[in-house]
Design a protein around this motif. Structure first.
Motif, PDB file in Angstrom:
ATOM      1  N   ALA A  26       0.844  -1.203   0.000  1.00 17.00           N
ATOM      2  CA  ALA A  26       0.000   0.000   0.000  1.00 17.00           C
ATOM      3  C   ALA A  26       0.874   1.245   0.000  1.00 17.00           C
ATOM      4  O   ALA A  26       0.610   2.217  -0.718  1.00 17.00           O
ATOM      5  CB  ALA A  26      -0.911  -0.009   1.231  1.00 17.00           C
ATOM      6  N   ARG A  27       1.955   1.215   0.792  1.00 21.51           N
ATOM      7  CA  ARG A  27       2.882   2.354   0.851  1.00 21.51           C
ATOM      8  C   ARG A  27       3.555   2.606  -0.498  1.00 21.51           C
ATOM      9  O   ARG A  27       3.649   3.730  -0.970  1.00 21.51           O
ATOM     10  CB  ARG A  27       3.972   2.078   1.893  1.00 21.51           C
ATOM     11  CG  ARG A  27       3.630   2.586   3.278  1.00 21.51           C
ATOM     12  CD  ARG A  27       3.722   4.067   3.266  1.00 21.51           C
ATOM     13  NE  ARG A  27       2.965   4.691   4.326  1.00 21.51           N
ATOM     14  CZ  ARG A  27       3.522   5.388   5.304  1.00 21.51           C
ATOM     15  NH1 ARG A  27       4.799   5.511   5.381  1.00 21.51           N
ATOM     16  NH2 ARG A  27       2.773   5.981   6.188  1.00 21.51           N
ATOM     17  N   ALA A  28       4.028   1.520  -1.108  1.00 17.15           N
ATOM     18  CA  ALA A  28       4.731   1.643  -2.393  1.00 17.15           C
ATOM     19  C   ALA A  28       3.795   2.243  -3.439  1.00 17.15           C
ATOM     20  O   ALA A  28       4.198   3.116  -4.213  1.00 17.15           O
ATOM     21  CB  ALA A  28       5.246   0.279  -2.848  1.00 17.15           C
ATOM     22  N   LYS A  29       2.548   1.815  -3.434  1.00 16.66           N
ATOM     23  CA  LYS A  29       1.593   2.342  -4.421  1.00 16.66           C
ATOM     24  C   LYS A  29       1.329   3.818  -4.165  1.00 16.66           C
ATOM     25  O   LYS A  29       1.223   4.603  -5.101  1.00 16.66           O
ATOM     26  CB  LYS A  29       0.288   1.542  -4.370  1.00 16.66           C
ATOM     27  CG  LYS A  29       0.430   0.193  -5.077  1.00 16.66           C
ATOM     28  CD  LYS A  29      -0.854  -0.597  -5.044  1.00 16.66           C
ATOM     29  CE  LYS A  29      -0.660  -1.919  -5.783  1.00 16.66           C
ATOM     30  NZ  LYS A  29      -1.719  -2.882  -5.498  1.00 16.66           N
ATOM     31  N   SER A  30       1.256   4.203  -2.889  1.00 16.36           N
ATOM     32  CA  SER A  30       0.975   5.614  -2.600  1.00 16.36           C
ATOM     33  C   SER A  30       2.166   6.504  -2.966  1.00 16.36           C
ATOM     34  O   SER A  30       2.009   7.677  -3.242  1.00 16.36           O
ATOM     35  CB  SER A  30       0.609   5.803  -1.123  1.00 16.36           C
ATOM     36  OG  SER A  30       1.757   5.661  -0.324  1.00 16.36           O
ATOM     37  N   LEU A  31       3.374   5.934  -2.991  1.00 19.50           N
ATOM     38  CA  LEU A  31       4.552   6.729  -3.370  1.00 19.50           C
ATOM     39  C   LEU A  31       4.610   6.956  -4.878  1.00 19.50           C
ATOM     40  O   LEU A  31       5.278   7.875  -5.350  1.00 19.50           O
ATOM     41  CB  LEU A  31       5.832   6.026  -2.918  1.00 19.50           C
ATOM     42  CG  LEU A  31       6.219   6.220  -1.455  1.00 19.50           C
ATOM     43  CD1 LEU A  31       7.285   5.216  -1.052  1.00 19.50           C
ATOM     44  CD2 LEU A  31       6.737   7.629  -1.227  1.00 19.50           C
ATOM     45  N   GLY A  32       3.953   6.089  -5.644  1.00 18.08           N
ATOM     46  CA  GLY A  32       3.913   6.277  -7.094  1.00 18.08           C
ATOM     47  C   GLY A  32       5.220   5.956  -7.798  1.00 18.08           C
ATOM     48  O   GLY A  32       5.476   6.456  -8.886  1.00 18.08           O
ATOM     49  N   ASP A  48       6.993  -2.732  -8.199  1.00 20.02           N
ATOM     50  CA  ASP A  48       7.415  -4.006  -8.803  1.00 20.02           C
ATOM     51  C   ASP A  48       8.195  -4.863  -7.806  1.00 20.02           C
ATOM     52  O   ASP A  48       7.980  -6.072  -7.707  1.00 20.02           O
ATOM     53  CB  ASP A  48       8.314  -3.763 -10.027  1.00 20.02           C
ATOM     54  CG  ASP A  48       7.517  -3.251 -11.200  1.00 20.02           C
ATOM     55  OD1 ASP A  48       6.277  -3.316 -11.142  1.00 20.02           O
ATOM     56  OD2 ASP A  48       8.135  -2.774 -12.175  1.00 20.02           O
ATOM     57  N   LEU A  49       9.118  -4.216  -7.091  1.00 21.00           N
ATOM     58  CA  LEU A  49       9.946  -4.969  -6.135  1.00 21.00           C
ATOM     59  C   LEU A  49       9.096  -5.547  -5.010  1.00 21.00           C
ATOM     60  O   LEU A  49       9.272  -6.701  -4.615  1.00 21.00           O
ATOM     61  CB  LEU A  49      11.031  -4.068  -5.537  1.00 21.00           C
ATOM     62  CG  LEU A  49      12.274  -3.790  -6.388  1.00 21.00           C
ATOM     63  CD1 LEU A  49      13.243  -2.897  -5.620  1.00 21.00           C
ATOM     64  CD2 LEU A  49      12.985  -5.063  -6.783  1.00 21.00           C
ATOM     65  N   VAL A  50       8.170  -4.736  -4.492  1.00 22.11           N
ATOM     66  CA  VAL A  50       7.339  -5.232  -3.385  1.00 22.11           C
ATOM     67  C   VAL A  50       6.403  -6.331  -3.891  1.00 22.11           C
ATOM     68  O   VAL A  50       6.181  -7.329  -3.200  1.00 22.11           O
ATOM     69  CB  VAL A  50       6.543  -4.086  -2.713  1.00 22.11           C
ATOM     70  CG1 VAL A  50       5.711  -4.625  -1.570  1.00 22.11           C
ATOM     71  CG2 VAL A  50       7.490  -3.030  -2.179  1.00 22.11           C
ATOM     72  N   GLN A  51       5.893  -6.162  -5.121  1.00 16.40           N
ATOM     73  CA  GLN A  51       5.041  -7.227  -5.674  1.00 16.40           C
ATOM     74  C   GLN A  51       5.831  -8.525  -5.796  1.00 16.40           C
ATOM     75  O   GLN A  51       5.311  -9.608  -5.543  1.00 16.40           O
ATOM     76  CB  GLN A  51       4.496  -6.811  -7.035  1.00 16.40           C
ATOM     77  CG  GLN A  51       3.322  -5.851  -6.911  1.00 16.40           C
ATOM     78  CD  GLN A  51       2.718  -5.516  -8.246  1.00 16.40           C
ATOM     79  OE1 GLN A  51       3.419  -5.386  -9.244  1.00 16.40           O
ATOM     80  NE2 GLN A  51       1.405  -5.355  -8.273  1.00 16.40           N
ATOM     81  N   GLN A  83       7.014   3.193  -9.647  1.00 19.33           N
ATOM     82  CA  GLN A  83       6.653   1.905 -10.230  1.00 19.33           C
ATOM     83  C   GLN A  83       7.674   0.814  -9.900  1.00 19.33           C
ATOM     84  O   GLN A  83       7.323  -0.331  -9.625  1.00 19.33           O
ATOM     85  CB  GLN A  83       6.468   2.036 -11.745  1.00 19.33           C
ATOM     86  CG  GLN A  83       5.843   0.821 -12.409  1.00 19.33           C
ATOM     87  CD  GLN A  83       4.570   0.325 -11.729  1.00 19.33           C
ATOM     88  OE1 GLN A  83       3.684   1.108 -11.392  1.00 19.33           O
ATOM     89  NE2 GLN A  83       4.476  -0.991 -11.482  1.00 19.33           N
ATOM     90  N   TYR A  84       8.959   1.190  -9.922  1.00 22.38           N
ATOM     91  CA  TYR A  84      10.009   0.201  -9.651  1.00 22.38           C
ATOM     92  C   TYR A  84       9.862  -0.369  -8.226  1.00 22.38           C
ATOM     93  O   TYR A  84      10.044  -1.564  -7.997  1.00 22.38           O
ATOM     94  CB  TYR A  84      11.374   0.865  -9.826  1.00 22.38           C
ATOM     95  CG  TYR A  84      12.553  -0.004  -9.485  1.00 22.38           C
ATOM     96  CD1 TYR A  84      12.878  -1.107 -10.269  1.00 22.38           C
ATOM     97  CD2 TYR A  84      13.350   0.282  -8.388  1.00 22.38           C
ATOM     98  CE1 TYR A  84      13.958  -1.904  -9.965  1.00 22.38           C
ATOM     99  CE2 TYR A  84      14.436  -0.506  -8.072  1.00 22.38           C
ATOM    100  CZ  TYR A  84      14.735  -1.595  -8.857  1.00 22.38           C
ATOM    101  OH  TYR A  84      15.813  -2.384  -8.537  1.00 22.38           O
TER     102      TYR A  84
END
Lengths: 334, 164
Positions: free
Chosen positions: A176-182, A188-191, A184-185
Motif C-alpha cells: 500500500a505504501r509503495a503504491k501511494s509513493l507512485g 514491482d519490487l514489493v510485488q 513503479q520500480y
C-alpha cells in the motif's frame, strides 16, 4: 518534462559513489577467509563500516556494526529523498521485525533476542508495552499485525505462524505504501517480494501439513501471481505449482522447491532461489541513469549486504569453518 | 513611435530565440548540477570532472542569445531606429528563430540527461571521463545545426524593409 528524474538526481549522484563501496565478492571472500572475527572486522573497517573497529566484545559489536550501517542508510534516505514516506517504507520493515522478535520471545518464553533493529519508526519500548497489552501508542499497522499474529498463534502455537502472520501484514502495508509513493520500480519490487512470500507460504504450509484454507488465508493479495492461482494446485502433486506460475519468471524456483518438497528435502533452497530472483531485479536499477530506481535499488542492495555481514560475523564468532560458511553462502549474490 | 504588429512579432522572435534555449540550458545544467552535487558530497575530488559535464548543456543558451543578438542588430535595436516591420515580415522573423528556439530548448534538456547519466560514469570510473563527454557532445550536434539554420535565415533570408 523531467519529473522524477530531476527529483532524484542528487540521490542518484550519491548512490553512484556509494555503490562502489558495497562489499564485492573479493571482500566477502576475504571476510570468510579471515582467521577469526577480528580479521573479518578489519575487512569491514577497510570498506568504511564506521563501527567495525570496536572489536573487544562479541555480540554487542555485531549489533553495533549493523545498527551503525542501518542508521547511515536511514540518514542517506532522509538527506536525499524528496519523499519522506520512502524513509518509513524502509524503517517500517525494522518495526515489523522487532514485533516478530519480541512476540516470539514472549509467547515462547525464550529470552528476548539481541537481534532487534534499532532504527525503526516505533521505539522498542512501545512495542514491548503493546505485547504486554498496552497498545494505545502502537501505530495502527503494527497493532493490526500484533492482533493477527496473536490470533494465528492461538490457532497454531508455533513460532512459524507468528512469522507468517506478521510478514503478511508487513507486505500488505508495504505494498500500500509503495503504491501511494507512485514509484513503479518500488511497486514491482514489493510485488515480487509478495509473490516470493506467497510461494514460501505455499511450500511451507504443505510441508507443515496445513490445509488449503490455511495457505490461502496466510497469503497476501496484490502480487503478480494471485493467491487463488497458487492454491488451485494445492491438493495436486507438488510439481503442479509450476504451471500456476508459468510466464512469471518464478518457474525455476517453483520447480526446484517442488522437487525438494516431493523428496522430503529441506526447503532452505527456496530462500536462496528467492534471493537470486530478487537480486536479478535489484541489479537492473544499476542501468537506470536517473530517477528513483538507483536509490531504491541501493537500499535493497545495502539491506541484503547487512544480512550477509551479520551472517558471516555470527559464523566467525561461533568458530564455523570457512568451508561451512561458504556452503551457507553458496551462490549468494554480491 | 507607432508600433506595428510586425514589430511585436519581431520582438517576440527575439524573446523566443533567447528564452527557450535559455530555459532548456538552465534545466539541463541544473539536472547535472544536482547529480554532480550528490557525487561531490561523497567524493569531493571529482568536482573538476563533473564541472566539465555540467557546462555542456549550457551552450544552447549561448546559441539562443547569439541568434537573438544578431536579430536585434538586424531590426536596428542598437541604433535606436527600430525597423517598423510589416505583419508578414514579423511572421518571417518568428519562422527564422524557430529552429534554435525549439531545438535549443529540447536538446539542452536531453543533453542534461545524458550528461547527468555521465556523472554516474565519472563516479565509478573517473578515468573514463572522455566517453560520457563524447556521448553528451553528440546531442550538441543538433543544437549547432539548428543554430546555423536560424543564423543563416536571419542574416540572409529576411528581406526586411518595414513600412514607410
Amino acid at each position: 518534462m523531467l519529473g522524477l528524474e530531476s527529483k532524484y538526481a542528487y540521490a542518484t549522484g550519491r548512490v553512484r559513489v556509494l555503490e562502489t563501496r558495497l562489499l564485492d565478492r573479493g571482500r566477502i571472500d576475504r571476510m570468510i577467509d579471515a582467521p577469526d572475527l577480528e580479521g573479518a572486522l578489519k575487512v569491514l573497517a577497510e570498506a568504511g563500516y564506521a563501527r567495525a573497529q570496536l572489536s573487544e566484545k562479541a555480540h554487542p559489536v555485531i549489533d553495533d556494526i549493523t545498527a551503525g550501517e542501518e542508521e547511515r542508510l536511514a540518514a542517506l534516505i532522509r538527506e536525499t529523498t524528496p519523499e519522506p514516506q520512502l524513509v518509513d517504507f524502509i524503517t517500517a520493515r525494522w518495526d515489523f521485525h522487532n514485533l516478530k522478535v519480541m512476540l516470539k520471545a514472549k509467547l515462547h518464553r525464550v529470552p528476548p533476542e539481541k537481534a532487534w533493529a534499532r532504527h525503526g519508526t516505533c521505539d522498542v519500548a512501545t512495542i514491548k508495552r503493546a505485547i504486554e497489552g498496552e497498545t494505545k501508542d502502537l501505530p495502527r499497522h503494527l497493532a493490526e499485525a500484533l492482533s493477527a499474529a496473536k490470533a494465528a498463534h492461538d490457532l497454531h502455537a508455533m513460532p512459524e505462524t507468528i512469522d507468517i502472520a506478521v510478514d503478511r501484514e508487513m507486505y500488505r502495508y508495504l505494498l500500500a505504501r509503495a503504491k501511494s509513493l507512485g514509484i513503479q520500480y518500488l511497486v514491482d519490487l514489493v510485488q515480487m517480494e509478495v509473490d516470493l512470500f506467497n510461494l514460501s507460504v505455499y511450500f511451507r504450509s504443505r510441508r507443515m501439513g496445513r490445509d488449503r484454507g490455511f495457505a490461502a488465508e496466510a497469503m497476501v493479495p496484490g502480487g503478480k501471481v494471485s493467491p487463488m492461482r497458487l492454491v488451485a494446485s494445492y491438493e495436486q502433486p507438488p510439481e503442479a505449482v509450476v504451471a500456476s506460475v508459468a510466464g512469471t519468471g518464478y518457474e525455476a524456483l517453483a520447480r526446484q522447491a517442488a522437487a525438494a518438497l516431493a523428496e522430503g528435502r529441506p526447503l532452505a533452497e527456496l530462500e536462496r532461489l528467492s534471493e537470486a530472483v530478487m537480486w536479478d531485479r535489484i541489479r537492473k536499477a544499476r542501468y537506470v541513469p536517473l530517477g528513483p530506481e538507483p536509490l531504491v535499488g541501493y537500499i535493497f542492495a545495502k539491506l541484503h549486504e547487512l544480512k550477509l555481514v551479520r551472517l558471516i560475523l555470527v559464523a566467525k564468532l561461533s568458530g564455523m569453518s570457512r568451508e561451512s560458511i561458504r556452503e551457507r553462502l553458496r551462490d549468494v549474490h554480491v | 513611435m507607432d508600433v506595428t504588429v510586425g514589430m511585436i512579432l519581431g520582438f517576440l522572435g527575439i524573446a523566443l530565440a533567447v528564452a527557450l534555449p535559455g530555459v532548456g540550458s538552465a534545466t539541463g545544467v541544473g539536472l547535472v548540477g544536482s547529480a554532480g552535487s550528490g557525487v561531490v558530497t561523497e567524493d569531493p575530488d571529482k568536482f573538476g570532472q563533473i564541472l566539465l559535464l555540467q557546462v555542456l548543456p549550457g551552450t544552447q543558451g549561448i546559441y539562443g542569445l547569439l541568434a537573438g543578438f544578431v536579430l536585434m542588430m538586424k531590426l536596428g535595436v542598437f541604433s535606436g531606429n527600430v525597423l517598423r516591420l510589416t505583419t508578414f515580415e514579423g511572421f518571417l522573423v518568428i519562422m527564422a528563430v524557430l529552429p534554435i528556439a525549439i531545438v535549443g530548448w529540447l536538446s539542452a534538456i536531453h543533453q542534461g540527461k545524458v550528461a547527468a547519466a555521465g556523472v554516474g560514469v565519472v563516479a565509478k570510473r573517473p578515468e573514463e571521463l572522455g566517453k560520457p563527454v563524447t556521448f553528451a557532445a553528440m546531442v550538441e550536434t543538433y543544437a549547432v545545426l539548428a543554430f546555423l539554420a536560424s543564423l543563416l535565415l536571419i542574416m540572409f533570408g529576411l528581406p526586411l524593409k518595414g513600412v514607410a
